[in-house]
Structures are given as structure tokens and as C-alpha cells.
Design an enzyme around this catalytic site. Structure first.
Site, PDB file in Angstrom:
ATOM      1  N   THR A   3       0.653  -1.164  -0.130  1.00 53.11           N
ATOM      2  CA  THR A   3      -0.058  -0.051   0.124  1.00 53.11           C
ATOM      3  C   THR A   3       0.814   1.320  -0.010  1.00 53.11           C
ATOM      4  O   THR A   3       1.892   1.301   0.514  1.00 53.11           O
ATOM      5  CB  THR A   3      -0.845  -0.016   1.469  1.00 53.11           C
ATOM      6  OG1 THR A   3      -1.664  -1.078   1.377  1.00 53.11           O
ATOM      7  CG2 THR A   3      -1.613   1.022   1.572  1.00 53.11           C
TER       8      THR A   3
ATOM      9  N   ARG B  49     -13.131  -8.734   0.814  1.00 48.15           N
ATOM     10  CA  ARG B  49     -12.401  -8.847   1.728  1.00 48.15           C
ATOM     11  C   ARG B  49     -11.769  -7.217   1.943  1.00 48.15           C
ATOM     12  O   ARG B  49     -11.447  -6.511   0.872  1.00 48.15           O
ATOM     13  CB  ARG B  49     -11.070  -9.439   1.923  1.00 48.15           C
ATOM     14  CG  ARG B  49      -9.982  -9.286   2.742  1.00 48.15           C
ATOM     15  CD  ARG B  49      -8.725  -8.179   2.373  1.00 48.15           C
ATOM     16  NE  ARG B  49      -7.758  -8.429   3.379  1.00 48.15           N
ATOM     17  CZ  ARG B  49      -6.562  -7.681   3.259  1.00 48.15           C
ATOM     18  NH1 ARG B  49      -6.604  -6.445   2.357  1.00 48.15           N
ATOM     19  NH2 ARG B  49      -5.802  -7.304   4.380  1.00 48.15           N
TER      20      ARG B  49
ATOM     21  N   GLY C 147      -8.968  -4.556   4.074  1.00 50.24           N
ATOM     22  CA  GLY C 147      -7.844  -4.434   4.853  1.00 50.24           C
ATOM     23  C   GLY C 147      -8.134  -3.230   5.755  1.00 50.24           C
ATOM     24  O   GLY C 147      -9.157  -2.681   6.213  1.00 50.24           O
ATOM     25  N   ASP C 148      -7.059  -2.758   6.365  1.00 53.03           N
ATOM     26  CA  ASP C 148      -7.020  -1.777   7.327  1.00 53.03           C
ATOM     27  C   ASP C 148      -6.978  -0.458   6.164  1.00 53.03           C
ATOM     28  O   ASP C 148      -7.690   0.729   7.153  1.00 53.03           O
ATOM     29  CB  ASP C 148      -5.696  -1.695   7.845  1.00 53.03           C
ATOM     30  CG  ASP C 148      -4.246  -1.795   6.907  1.00 53.03           C
ATOM     31  OD1 ASP C 148      -4.238  -2.590   6.013  1.00 53.03           O
ATOM     32  OD2 ASP C 148      -3.577  -0.862   7.321  1.00 53.03           O
TER      33      ASP C 148
ATOM     34  N   THR D  21       1.109   0.069   6.844  1.00 50.60           N
ATOM     35  CA  THR D  21       0.864  -0.411   5.585  1.00 50.60           C
ATOM     36  C   THR D  21       1.482  -2.200   6.305  1.00 50.60           C
ATOM     37  O   THR D  21       2.150  -2.205   7.113  1.00 50.60           O
ATOM     38  CB  THR D  21       1.989  -0.247   4.546  1.00 50.60           C
ATOM     39  OG1 THR D  21       2.158  -1.222   3.571  1.00 50.60           O
ATOM     40  CG2 THR D  21       3.582  -0.024   5.016  1.00 50.60           C
ATOM     41  N   GLY D  22       1.126  -3.016   5.527  1.00 50.79           N
ATOM     42  CA  GLY D  22       1.321  -4.327   5.966  1.00 50.79           C
ATOM     43  C   GLY D  22      -0.003  -5.119   6.078  1.00 50.79           C
ATOM     44  O   GLY D  22      -0.975  -4.800   5.400  1.00 50.79           O
TER      45      GLY D  22
ATOM     46  N   GLY E 162      -3.213  -6.190   6.838  1.00 48.96           N
ATOM     47  CA  GLY E 162      -4.202  -5.207   7.359  1.00 48.96           C
ATOM     48  C   GLY E 162      -5.172  -5.964   8.474  1.00 48.96           C
ATOM     49  O   GLY E 162      -5.536  -5.171   9.290  1.00 48.96           O
TER      50      GLY E 162
HETATM   51  N1  ASP Z   1      -2.621  -2.966   4.516  1.00 51.83           N
HETATM   52  C1  ASP Z   1      -2.968  -3.345   3.073  1.00 51.83           C
HETATM   53  C2  ASP Z   1      -4.131  -4.312   3.312  1.00 51.83           C
HETATM   54  O1  ASP Z   1      -4.121  -5.043   4.221  1.00 51.83           O
HETATM   55  C3  ASP Z   1      -1.787  -3.889   2.370  1.00 51.83           C
HETATM   56  C4  ASP Z   1      -0.642  -3.446   2.355  1.00 51.83           C
HETATM   57  O2  ASP Z   1      -0.084  -2.494   3.176  1.00 51.83           O
HETATM   58  O3  ASP Z   1       0.209  -3.680   1.543  1.00 51.83           O
HETATM   59  O4  ASP Z   1      -4.867  -4.245   2.426  1.00 51.83           O
END
Ligand code: ASP
Length: 324
Positions: A184, A212, A214-215, A235-236, A238
Site C-alpha cells: 500500500t 475482503r 484490509g486496514d 502498511t502491511g 491489514g
Molecule cells: N494494508 C494493506 C491491506 O492489508 C496492504 C498493504 O499495506 O500492503 O490491504
């Protein structure tokens, strides 16, 4: 209290979400100069796009939107916008949100076929009494307001998905998620006047279950701004970030006097405490406070963010909790 007339009027025309929040004029004694930080190396291009507006004296809100739009248009980016990876049924569904110094916020989730989800989020924030629209309703809204459409997945992304589907045929029958890539873009900016805004935009977890979220589109998880304190983006993975309301946690730790980096670190530590299995669970936060100080922290090594100021255009490796 509303009079009878006021009550009727409010039913006929609901207040805009942002009519409810503290509004300009904005006063602050900030003199640290404009600054922009964005996650990952693609953050540099995004920062440059946002910076053009900051230089022209535009607000941090316009800067983060422009930065996010830059990444959303990047056909080589597999985790944001037009180049994003699809869900397991082949649909690229996009999530984005945006928030300003007045605590106005807007968000879209599971939006398909629209080039700039971040701008739809901003439009929702500025023109409706709502914060979040998802799925078919979000699409209908975007089309009604003539937002640019796109055809996704891109042919090369579709090819990759078809290959994945074949290889994963056995797994794909089960409602499991496996993560292939997630990167993200989250952006934070402070403008000359000291006003902080943030944005976040993503195609989410590659090959996720349809529907789905995410965050990233969730205010408080993927992004949070409080002009009394500062702002943070995540990021990461979610699911893990939502579990601890990550970005809100960072801001609240800064409220307690922690520096942006220390607040991100303690948030990462909290996230780690809540998960038994940390294998491959990368998450990272970046933050800015009202003094213009910035910082970040990640679970694993390998995360970086881009910083742009009048004199700097750099990528910064964050400190981390552990090595891969
Ligand atoms: N945080 C994002 C999600 O989970 C993905 C990402 O940060 O790469 O959708």
C-alpha cells in the site's frame, strides 16, 4: 436543540459530514516548513507529485491526494490502483481513505474499475454526510460523479492471476488467504500553515477472498489524523493492523508525549504481543507530529519511507523489531 423547522430541514437535507467538525480559519505557530512522507520507495514519486502543490501553497489535503493519485496511475505498481493484483476470483477491488486537519474523513472500499479511489474518498468526505461507501454503492457514486473508469486487471496481471489459479487450484477451494504481495501507499503531509492530512490507497492483499477489506480504508486503522497531535498511516498485513486500531494507537501514543518513531515502535510491539505466529507478518507505521517531526518503525527489516522537504528528497530505512 433543533426547532421543528430545523428538524424537518435536517431530515430533508442531512448535514455534510464536514459541517460537523471544527472549520477554518486555521491558526498555528508552525514554522517548520512543508513536509511530506510516504510509505515504500514508490513514495518518492508520490511525494514529488504532492510537493508541486505544497510549493504552490496548496493544502496538505490536496498534496496527499495528488501523491496518492500518482501511485494509483502507476501501471507497474502491483498493489495500488490500475496495476493492482486481483482477488482470487480475478477482480481488482480498490480501497482508499483520506483525512484532514479538521477530522474530516472519507473512504471507499471494494471499489472496482475506478482510476482514483482516493479522489472518490475525498469527494464523499466533502459532499455527503457519510464517511465510507463500499462495493456497488461506492461504484454507483463514482460513476454518478463522473470519476474516470479503468479496465482491470491489466492483461499482464490477469495472466499472472490465471497462472496462480492453476497452481493454487487445490488451495483456492478452501476459504484461506495467502499473501503474495502487499505494499500500500500511505501518505502524510504538513503544509506551511502546519495543517496535517493523510491518505492511503491500495488494491489490498493479492488473491484475497472477494469482499475482503484490509486496514487501508478504515479510519483509525490504516490512517488517522488528529491535529491536536499529528497523524499516522500503516502498511502491511491489514488484519493485524485492524486488530490494534494501528494508526489511532500511534497517534494516541504521540499524545502521551512519545516521538513519532517511539510511538510507531510501541505500536509495532503491541501488534507483536497480539499475535502468536509472526512468521512473514510484516507491518509498518509512519507518523508525523504537529512540530513536523517524523518517524517510522516496522516489524521486519526491509521497510522504508520517502521524505520530501524543501531541501530533501530521500528514502529512509526504518528501525525494526526483527530480521527476516
Ligand atoms: N494494508 C494493506 C491491506 O492489508 C496492504 C498493504 O499495506 O500492503 O490491504
Amino acid at each position: 436543540k433543533l426547532s421543528a423547522v430545523g428538524l424537518v430541514a435536517s431530515i430533508v437535507k442531512p448535514a455534510l459530514a464536514n459541517e460537523d467538525t471544527i472549520s477554518d480559519p486555521f491558526f498555528s505557530d508552525y514554522n517548520g516548513g512543508a513536509k511530506m512522507i510516504s510509505t515504500w520507495s514508490h513514495g518518492q514519486e508520490a511525494n514529488r507529485a504532492g510537493w508541486k502543490l505544497l510549493e504552490e501553497g496548496k493544502s496538505s489535503l490536496e498534496a496527499v491526494e495528488a501523491g496518492a493519485r500518482q501511485t494509483e496511475s502507476d501501471v507497474t505498481n502491483r498493489s495500488v490502483g490500475i496495476g493492482g493484483m486481483p482477488d482470487r476470483e480475478g477482480h481488482v477491488t480498490l480501497d482508499a481513505c483520506i483525512m484532514d486537519w479538521n477530522s474530516n474523513c472519507g473512504s471507499v472500499g471494494c471499489l472496482e474499475g475506478i482510476a482514483h479511489p482516493v479522489s472518490v474518498a475525498k469527494h464523499i468526505m466533502q459532499n455527503t454526510p457519510h464517511v465510507m461507501l463500499v462495493g456497488a454503492g461506492a461504484k454507483k457514486y463514482a460513476l454518478k460523479h463522473q470519476f474516470e473508469t479503468i479496465k482491470t486487471p491489466l492483461p499482464e496481471v490477469k495472466k499472472e492471476w490465471e497462472k496462480w489459479k492453476k497452481e493454487q487450484a487445490a488451495i483456492a477451494k478452501k476459504p484461506e488467504i495467502n499473501h503474495e504481495n502487499h505494499d500500500t501507499i500511505g501518505l502524510l503531509a504538513i503544509d506551511e500553515a502546519g495543517r496535517i492530512s493523510g491518505a492511503c490507497t491500495t488494491s489490498g492483499w493479492a488473491y484475497k477472498l472477494p469482499g475482503r477489506l484490509g486496514d487501508s480504508p478504515i479510519i483509525g486503522s490504516g490512517l488517522f489524523i488528529d491535529q491536536e497531535v499529528g497523524g499516522a498511516v500503516a502498511t502491511g498485513l491489514g488484519e493485524s493492523i485492524i486488530r490494534i486500531a494501528g494508526s489511532h494507537t500511534v497517534v494516541e501514543l504521540m499524545r502521551q508525549g512519545k516521538s513519532p518513531e517511539q510511538a510507531c515502535k510501541e505500536t509495532v510491539e503491541r501488534l507483536i504481543r497480539k499475535h502468536k505466529d509472526m512468521s512473514g507478518l510484516q507491518c509498518a507505521f509512519i507518523a508525523i507530529n504537529t512540530k513536523g517531526e517524523v518517524g517510522g518503525f516496522s516489524v521486519f527489516n526491509g521497510f522504508n519511507y520517502a521524505l520530501k522537504t524543501k531541501d530533501q528528497d530521500v528514502l529512509i530505512d526504518t528501525p525494526f523489531d526483527r530480521k527476516w
